[in-house]
Scaffold this motif. Structure first.
Motif, mmCIF file in Angstrom:
data_model
loop_
_atom_site.group_PDB
_atom_site.id
_atom_site.type_symbol
_atom_site.label_atom_id
_atom_site.label_comp_id
_atom_site.label_asym_id
_atom_site.label_seq_id
_atom_site.Cartn_x
_atom_site.Cartn_y
_atom_site.Cartn_z
ATOM 1 N N ARG A 101 50.445 66.031 49.497
ATOM 2 C CA ARG A 101 50.503 65.566 48.104
ATOM 3 C C ARG A 101 49.337 66.111 47.297
ATOM 4 O O ARG A 101 49.516 66.586 46.184
ATOM 5 N N LEU A 102 48.100 66.057 47.852
ATOM 6 C CA LEU A 102 46.941 66.587 47.137
ATOM 7 C C LEU A 102 47.048 68.100 46.951
ATOM 8 O O LEU A 102 46.658 68.651 45.910
ATOM 9 N N PHE A 103 47.619 68.821 47.972
ATOM 10 C CA PHE A 103 47.772 70.270 47.855
ATOM 11 C C PHE A 103 48.735 70.643 46.730
ATOM 12 O O PHE A 103 48.476 71.557 45.932
ATOM 13 N N LEU A 104 49.823 69.855 46.597
ATOM 14 C CA LEU A 104 50.801 70.168 45.546
ATOM 15 C C LEU A 104 50.242 69.841 44.164
ATOM 16 O O LEU A 104 50.522 70.548 43.185
ATOM 17 N N GLU A 105 49.470 68.736 44.039
ATOM 18 C CA GLU A 105 48.880 68.399 42.738
ATOM 19 C C GLU A 105 47.916 69.493 42.292
ATOM 20 O O GLU A 105 47.909 69.895 41.119
ATOM 21 N N LYS A 106 47.088 69.980 43.215
ATOM 22 C CA LYS A 106 46.149 71.047 42.860
ATOM 23 C C LYS A 106 46.891 72.332 42.517
ATOM 24 O O LYS A 106 46.492 73.079 41.610
#
Length: 670
Positions: A101-106
């Protein structure tokens, strides 16, 4: 005996599968790893084209743009020769991310900040690595299966037992034994009494060998059947196979010849190995001249010729060391003159059987065989059919019977009639009749006089063949034709050859007498008389100016020589002599037709009227031939047509001795 040889397909398949797994294992380790910071740095620089996210494995495949790939030097790819053989598209980097999730937001935030970034993201389906390997393995197995079918089966089909390319050196001979018998026997072979007697003795050798060996005799190694095409050589071999009750290997001489070096000799060895294992046996090689041609003739490919190697192996197998087995080799050819002398010597082909064209009684027997399956009319006489087919081989007679049945069916006959057989003979000799072919009246008249000239000369000279029929209906490539019944003789005299040449030139002579010019319609006539004159001078020694000399070479060696067996001066004499013979007979034909011009006109008019005339029509114009056998002991009567004769028959008498005058020796005295 196992003739399949070693099967190389399965070892090749195993090596290919091992190579496949090596490629995949080395291809999987070819991609470098990259962390998240490095990924977003390269993404911001516009070097990443696509990222493929695998949720289950918690990693992603990173694919660079084409420009970034060109600028990046991959040392590992140069060291790995299998890096380009992978079936699946190869990633440039492998990314190990933490929280998805954090990778996709970034990833999304970076694209919003910089709209020029074109990197796309996709999600990989949850496919296990084992399934991927199995799918690729199935693809390779399918490719190998197609390779096996197209290459091994197709190229190896007929290449010997096993049907594989690696067993191409195996023999192609067809085996006839107790499992597969040939139904043809000597009863099915009509005529050929002498040849059958010789061959029957060979069969008896194999069945009762002790009968001959106890007296000190040896079984012959080989039997060579020689004769013109269609005379029944192969049929005779089939009858041997049906009568012998021993294994019979049948193949053609061309079956030994291949494009691969050494295949012919290998097949000869394998053939004799199989025959020896099943001894006593018979090997039949049809058209043996394909490999048995004399060695050292016209060999432009050097000494290591594949055909010569095959012949050498055949010679060794037939009469070499350790060949004391009951294997008889039968061969057939119509070109015995070109066979190698080593092949023809005693100990290899001990017997040479000449199968000649059938004579009258033999043709009648052949007709009896082929007419069994045909529904005949009551008026069909086999003796008559045999007389109408001089010079026909057994194959020609079979063709006549088949063609007659087809003609009868075409004409809706309930049975095959005598006329159907006559039409079949005309069809085979002259070609298909073309009644609808458009011919100018002037050309038709010229053709009529041309054929009437042939008929007139053949009727008025003593040794010409008796005429059967004359037609001006186009048939095949000819505009007209004349049918003769040649005398069946073994020797031909000079007078007979000259009379036949004169009759052949009668067509052109008639054009000269009637139209005072000549045409191109005598092409086949000129070709025939030229060959006859050449044979008289150079082969048979019938020319007094050249003498009793023959330049004919029965061994066939002159076929490959570029020179002539005579000098240039002799060649000029031969040309002058040939021209003199032909011109003399042409002048003789012109003289005969000039003296009988009225009868020539009457015959041509009858031919234009009926288009087809027979022997009876010529008798109406010329009367009976003075040379007919039934007139040899009778007085010669006047040959004036019956309509012009007086009431009483006039017999020519000699004034001094008051005795009957015999038939004139010269046809010009008529």
């Amino acid at each position: 005996m196992n003739n399949k040889g070693f099967n190389w397909f399965f070892p090749i398949m195993i090596v290919a599968l091992v190579l496949f797994f090596v490629v995949n294992s080395m291809g999987d380790n070819s991609a470098k790893t990259i962390d998240e910071d490095g990924f977003f740095k390269e993404m911001q620089a516009g070097k990443i084209q696509r990222v493929l996210i695998d949720k289950q494995a918690q990693n992603a495949d990173v694919f660079l743009t084409q420009a970034a790939k060109t600028a990046t030097v991959k040392k590992d790819d140069k060291a790995n020769p299998f890096s380009n053989l992978s079936m699946a598209p190869k990633a440039d980097y492998t990314l190990k991310y933490g929280d998805l999730r954090l990778f996709l937001e970034k990833f999304d935030a970076l694209k919003q900040q910089n709209p020029q970034i074109t990197t796309s993201k996709d999600y990989a389906e949850g496919e296990s690595p084992l399934m991927s390997i199995l799918i690729q393995a199935l693809i390779w197995i399918t490719i190998l299966g197609l390779f096996y079918f197209l290459l091994f089966r197709r190229m190896g089909s007929g290449g010997g037992p096993g049907g594989q390319i690696f067993s191409i050196g195996k023999s192609k001979a067809k085996l006839f034994d107790e499992k597969e018998r040939i139904q043809v026997t000597f009863k099915d072979v009509a005529g050929l009494e002498g040849a059958k007697e010789e061959v029957q003795e060979v069969v008896d050798f194999l069945k009762n060998s002790e009968k001959y060996t106890k007296l000190g005799g040896k079984i012959p190694k080989g039997v060579l059947l020689v004769g013109p095409p269609g005379t029944g050589k192969t049929l005779l071999a089939k009858a041997v196979a049906g009568e012998a009750k021993v294994p019979f290997f049948s193949l053609s001489g061309s079956d030994f010849v291949e494009m691969f070096v050494g295949v012919g000799a290998s097949r000869v060895r394998d053939l004799f190995a199989q025959a020896k294992a099943k001894s006593p046996a018979i090997i039949f090689i049809d058209e043996i001249d394909a490999i048995g041609r004399a060695r050292g003739k016209n060999n432009f490919s050097g000494g290591n010729d594949e055909r010569e190697n095959t012949l050498n192996q055949l010679l060794t197998e037939m009469d070499g060391f350790g060949t004391d087995t009951n294997v008889i080799v039968m061969a057939a050819t119509n070109r015995a003159d070109i066979l190698d002398k080593a092949l023809m010597r005693a100990g290899r082909f001990d017997r040479s059987i000449y199968v000649d064209l059938p004579e009258l009684h033999e043709r009648r027997q052949i007709f009896d065989v082929h007419l069994k399956k045909i529904k005949l009319d009551d008026n069909v006489d086999r003796e008559f059919l045999a007389k109408q087919t001089p010079g026909f081989s057994g194959a020609d007679i079979a063709n006549v019977c088949n063609e007659a049945a087809l003609i009868a069916a075409r004409n809706n006959h309930t049975s095959v009639t005598k006329q159907d057989f006559l039409d079949a003979v005309d069809r085979i000799i002259g070609g298909l009749e073309k009644k609808n072919k458009a011919i100018k009246p002037s050309e038709k008249k010229r053709v009529a006089y041309h054929e009437a000239g042939h008929a007139t000369i053949s009727w008025l000279v003593e040794h010409a063949s008796p005429l059967l029929k004359v037609t001006i209906v186009p048939r095949g490539r000819s505009l007209g034709a004349a049918w003769y019944l040649p005398e069946e003789r073994q020797l031909t005299t000079t007078e007979q050859m000259l009379d036949e040449m004169c009759a052949t030139l009668g067509g052109r002579a008639a054009e000269q007498v009637i139209f005072n010019n000549i045409s191109t319609g005598a092409l086949s006539d000129l070709e025939s008389v030229t060959k006859r004159a050449q044979a008289m001078v150079t082969i048979y020694g019938l020319s007094p100016n050249i003498g009793n000399i023959s330049y004919y070479d029965s061994s066939g060696q002159s076929e490959y020589s570029f020179g002539k067996p005579y000098s240039e001066e002799t060649a000029k004499k031969i040309d002058i002599e040939i021209k003199g013979i032909i011109e003399t007979q042409y002048d003789r034909a012109v003289q005969i037709l000039t003296e009988n011009k009225d009868k020539l006109d009457a015959l041509a008019s009858k031919l234009l009227e009926k288009e087809v005339i027979f022997r009876e029509d010529l008798e109406e114009v010329f009367g009976k031939r003075a040379w007919d056998p039934e007139l040899t002991e009778k007085p010669v009567t006047n040959t004036i047509p019956a309509s012009q004769q007086p009431d009483e028959e006039i017999i020519i008498k000699d004034k001094e001795e008051d005795s009957e005058i015999q038939a004139p020796e010269s046809p010009t005295q008529l």
